[in-house]
Design an enzyme around this catalytic site. Structure first.
Site, PDB file in Angstrom:
ATOM      1  N   SER A  24      29.400  -1.263 -19.444  1.00  0.00           N
ATOM      2  CA  SER A  24      29.855  -0.832 -18.134  1.00  0.00           C
ATOM      3  C   SER A  24      29.384  -1.864 -17.114  1.00  0.00           C
ATOM      4  CB  SER A  24      29.322   0.578 -17.832  1.00  0.00           C
ATOM      5  OG  SER A  24      29.844   1.065 -16.624  1.00  0.00           O
ATOM      6  N   HIS A  51      33.901  -0.106 -18.962  1.00  0.00           N
ATOM      7  CA  HIS A  51      34.194   0.733 -17.809  1.00  0.00           C
ATOM      8  C   HIS A  51      34.393  -0.173 -16.589  1.00  0.00           C
ATOM      9  CE1 HIS A  51      31.549   4.147 -19.685  1.00  0.00           C
ATOM     10  NE2 HIS A  51      32.679   3.951 -20.351  1.00  0.00           N
ATOM     11  N   ASP A 144      27.325   6.851 -21.704  1.00  0.00           N
ATOM     12  CA  ASP A 144      28.431   6.741 -22.643  1.00  0.00           C
ATOM     13  C   ASP A 144      28.071   5.716 -23.725  1.00  0.00           C
ATOM     14  OD1 ASP A 144      30.935   7.097 -23.780  1.00  0.00           O
ATOM     15  OD2 ASP A 144      31.955   5.733 -22.393  1.00  0.00           O
TER      16      ASP A 144
END
Length: 203
Positions: A24, A51, A144
């Site tokens: 991310s 992300h 995540d």
């Protein structure tokens, strides 16, 4: 002074059919460090979930593609996972790998506020590839990927985490490390070197 435990060696190309990478905040910069080490002789497939804004995700293959590197493209629904190719998750869809080693795109609800979700990719890849899979968690600001990395470990695969000391955002690698304490801990240079070593043997 206590001597540090030696790190076990990461597996070679003969043991890995697929590498899945998730990250991310700050991950694009790490991918930019990794990409120059990938060559046209890359043996496993590599699948990446990052992300970021949808339009930026769609541009990643163009940003990272260069002469001498393996093919890089956005993964498509029902497409076979080909060795030696780098795939990126499509914006706005979860990316899964089915048992017959083809991609599937899903509009299921976001996980960890994200679609695509790292966990969704990793968990499905663990089912499809088992011990022939390596999972890598990079820098990021949420959790995540932690349960997905655990699924890879439970399936006998290899788990790798960016050292939080080198991460732009520590939450994601810390959560992954807590979920899989035995994961290989690497910095960007070590990860780049390992990925560059995953090449087909010359006849």
């Amino acid at each position: 002074m206590t001597r540090a435990e030696p790190r076990s060696a990461l597996p070679g190309a003969d043991l890995i059919d697929l590498v899945v990478i998730g990250g991310s905040a700050g991950a694009v910069r790490v991918l930019g460090q990794l990409a120059p080490n990938l060559t046209e002789r890359l043996a496993p497939a590599v699948v990446v979930v990052v992300h970021m804004a949808s339009d930026a995700r769609a541009m990643l293959p163009e940003i990272l593609r260069a002469p001498g590197r393996p093919p890089m493209k956005q993964a498509e629904d029902k497409e076979p996972v080909w060795p030696g190719t780098v795939y990126f998750a499509a914006p706005g869809y979860h990316l899964l790998i089915e048992a017959e080693r083809t991609f599937a795109l899903s509009l299921d609800e976001p996980q960890h506020f994200s679609r695509p979700s790292i966990d969704v990719l990793f968990e499905s890849a663990a089912d499809a590839y088992g011990p022939r899979l390596a999972g890598v968690i990079l820098t990021g600001a949420n959790t995540d990927g932690a349960s997905g990395l655990r699924a890879i470990a439970d399936a006998g695969g290899v788990t790798i985490v960016q050292d939080p000391k080198t991460a732009a955002a520590v939450t994601m690698p810390q959560a992954a490390r807590e979920a899989c304490p035995s994961s290989h801990l690497v910095d960007g240079a070590e990860l780049a070197s390992w990925l560059g070593s995953l090449e087909r043997r010359t006849p």
